[in-house]
Design a protein around this motif. Structure first.
Motif, PDB file in Angstrom:
ATOM      1  N   HIS A 309      25.070  60.840  55.975  1.00 31.17           N
ATOM      2  CA  HIS A 309      26.452  60.544  56.372  1.00 31.17           C
ATOM      3  C   HIS A 309      27.426  61.391  55.550  1.00 31.17           C
ATOM      4  O   HIS A 309      28.408  61.928  56.086  1.00 31.17           O
ATOM      5  CB  HIS A 309      26.758  59.061  56.140  1.00 31.17           C
ATOM      6  CG  HIS A 309      26.299  58.142  57.222  1.00 31.17           C
ATOM      7  ND1 HIS A 309      26.906  58.098  58.477  1.00 31.17           N
ATOM      8  CD2 HIS A 309      25.320  57.202  57.256  1.00 31.17           C
ATOM      9  CE1 HIS A 309      26.316  57.182  59.219  1.00 31.17           C
ATOM     10  NE2 HIS A 309      25.344  56.618  58.509  1.00 31.17           N
ATOM     11  N   PRO A 472      28.140  56.337  64.692  1.00 33.50           N
ATOM     12  CA  PRO A 472      26.690  56.213  64.515  1.00 33.50           C
ATOM     13  C   PRO A 472      25.925  56.403  65.815  1.00 33.50           C
ATOM     14  O   PRO A 472      26.422  56.116  66.912  1.00 33.50           O
ATOM     15  CB  PRO A 472      26.521  54.782  63.998  1.00 33.50           C
ATOM     16  CG  PRO A 472      27.859  54.379  63.482  1.00 33.50           C
ATOM     17  CD  PRO A 472      28.851  55.105  64.322  1.00 33.50           C
ATOM     18  N   ASN A 479      23.374  51.662  60.301  1.00 32.80           N
ATOM     19  CA  ASN A 479      24.201  52.624  61.019  1.00 32.80           C
ATOM     20  C   ASN A 479      23.580  54.000  60.831  1.00 32.80           C
ATOM     21  O   ASN A 479      23.690  54.607  59.765  1.00 32.80           O
ATOM     22  CB  ASN A 479      25.638  52.621  60.463  1.00 32.80           C
ATOM     23  CG  ASN A 479      26.529  51.630  61.175  1.00 32.80           C
ATOM     24  OD1 ASN A 479      26.331  51.326  62.353  1.00 32.80           O
ATOM     25  ND2 ASN A 479      27.519  51.116  60.469  1.00 32.80           N
TER      26      ASN A 479
END
Length: 491
Positions: A309, A472, A479
């Protein structure tokens, strides 16, 4: 028994289960919620979207405390920082039970540190925390392991020579090696088949459990046990993981020296030997296998997913990446690797890492809790044994706690003087009695890995920054970021 008879039996069992559930309505003043249907519960209200989005939407209609039926199972859902904090922190003992999570229970049978309850959980947690501390958790010794592993990762990244690559496996191998060194006593080479197998099992299971298949299994496990689908692969992976761990335990047993434990497994085996004559001992072989699995799963997937992420976010916001690099150059320079001591002098970098965790919200619904006694809560009474879902996404996106919750904004963790500031609504590791015991290790890994990578490389996307999609891929257990490739170029 033919298929029709089996289906009728399952239907009758579901009706009986739901009837028993409804009889407990009078045992307390339950929070309001949508009216359930027999067998299906509130599935129709949840049918059109993923479970996380649906539960969040229902909280806007019924308030921060409401009741929902996931099939025949009654669940109380909590949303928003104040409500979740009141449950997990202020009433931590009452909410300290572990709720039903069938996709894990099918494997653990309620054993191991993450999914046990009562006295067993308390004993295992105390033991595990102490052993992890003894092997350096939160101390300089574990920092040295992370720095060593980080240097191996940097070398792998250099070998990409600026060409596109998928970061999933590269990151997973490195991150997993940290917890593996604590559990098994040593790191693995990156091409070691045991390490590669661990990562394949964990990554595959995390992806399936974060998909609609994982969500549906948790709602209707008895039904899905009879149906084909990717959820069946979860249990094959679990079995393979258990055998891999058992093989390592057998190797440890053959060379065990109780006076000189090498790792977590040695300490657990020694404790088992000390209590072998105690019929009530919580230190049994299956408990060792399940606890080891829990530690491997938690120590591998969440950190690796958070770093992915972070890569996406830093590529989408190159000015943020550049400012972090400027702070690294100013505080650390280029002649040595960053250390934890640098963090206090790097408020912007610290704020960015915290904001990545808040914004990415890797475990958005937390693992389910359960009240261990009849519990008065916000004008209601939640009956003993009721499962509770705490929506951590509504904590991390609470507009009363964060100025622009839907935006990535490091200023959420900076004061007016640009010094780092904590937020009580920062709960990526949960909170209260069931706080993730790996939090100190994870925080160390995130800081050292991200600063070391950005000290040496600049992250480049294969598309324009504005085209990077941060939503996501799926939002179940986790996620999951959308699949992507990137290039890392030496600074």
């Amino acid at each position: 028994m033919d298929g029709v008879s089996t289906a009728i039996l399952l239907l009758l069992l579901a009706v009986i289960s739901l009837s028993l559930t409804f009889t407990s309505w009078g045992k307390g003043q339950l929070p309001p919620g949508p009216k359930p249907l027999p067998i299906l519960g509130n599935l129709l209200q949840l049918r059109s979207q993923d479970l996380l989005t649906s539960l969040t939407k229902l909280s806007k209609k019924y308030g921060s405390v409401y009741t929902v039926y996931l099939g025949p199972r009654r669940v109380v859902v909590l949303s928003g920082y104040q409500t979740v904090k009141e449950a997990l922190v202020d009433k931590g003992e009452e909410f300290s039970g572990r709720g039903s999570y069938p996709v894990f229970f099918n494997f653990t049978k309620g054993d191991g540190i993450a999914f046990s309850d009562g006295e067993r959980w308390k004993v295992l947690r105390r033991f595990s925390v102490q052993i992890l501390r003894n092997f350096g958790m939160g101390k300089r010794s574990i920092e040295e392991r992370i720095l060593e592993e980080g240097s191996f990762l940097l070398e792998v990244l250099r070998k990409t020579e600026g060409k596109p690559f998928d970061p999933v496996f590269i990151l997973s191998r490195s991150v997993s090696n940290i917890i593996c060194s604590v559990i098994f006593g040593s790191r693995f080479d990156y091409d070691d088949e045991r390490l590669l197998t661990i990562i394949r099992f964990i990554n595959d299971n995390f992806q399936i459990m974060s998909s609609p298949w994982g969500e549906m299994y948790n709602i209707f496990p008895s039904l899905l046990d009879w149906l084909p689908g990717p959820h069946r692969r979860v249990f094959r992976n679990f079995a393979g993981m258990k055998e891999l761990i058992a093989r390592s335990v057998r190797e440890h047993q053959d060379s065990l020296d109780p006076n000189s434990p090498r790792d977590f497994i040695d300490c657990f085996l020694t404790k088992m030997a000390q209590e072998k004559k105690d019929p009530l001992s919580h230190f049994q072989m299956n408990t060792l296998l399940m606890t080891t699995h829990n530690l491997l799963f938690g120590g591998t997937e969440t950190v690796g997913t958070t770093i992915r992420h972070a890569f996406l976010i830093l590529m989408k916001y190159p000015k943020v990446q550049a400012r972090v690099q400027e702070e690294i150059d100013r505080v650390v320079g280029r002649s040595r690797m960053p250390s934890l001591e640098d963090r206090v002098n790097m408020p912007y970098t610290d704020a960015v890492i915290h904001e990545v965790q808040r914004f990415a919200d890797v475990i958005p619904m937390n693992l389910p809790h359960r009240v261990i006694r009849d519990t008065p809560f916000r004008g209601f009474v939640i009956p003993k044994g009721t499962d509770v879902i705490t929506l951590l996404n509504t904590v991390h996106y609470d507009s009363e706690q964060f100025k622009t919750p839907r935006e990535f904004n490091p200023e959420h963790f900076l004061d007016d003087n640009q010094a780092f500031k904590k937020s009580p609504a920062f709960m990526p590791f949960s909170a209260g009695r069931r706080l993730c015991l790996g939090e100190p290790l994870a925080r160390m890994e995130l800081f050292i890995y991200l600063t070391s990578i950005l000290q040496n490389f600049t992250l480049h996307p294969l598309v324009e920054p504005e085209d990077i999609d941060l939503t996501p891929l799926s939002s179940g257990l986790g996620n999951l970021p959308r699949p992507f490739q990137l290039c890392v170029r030496v600074r």
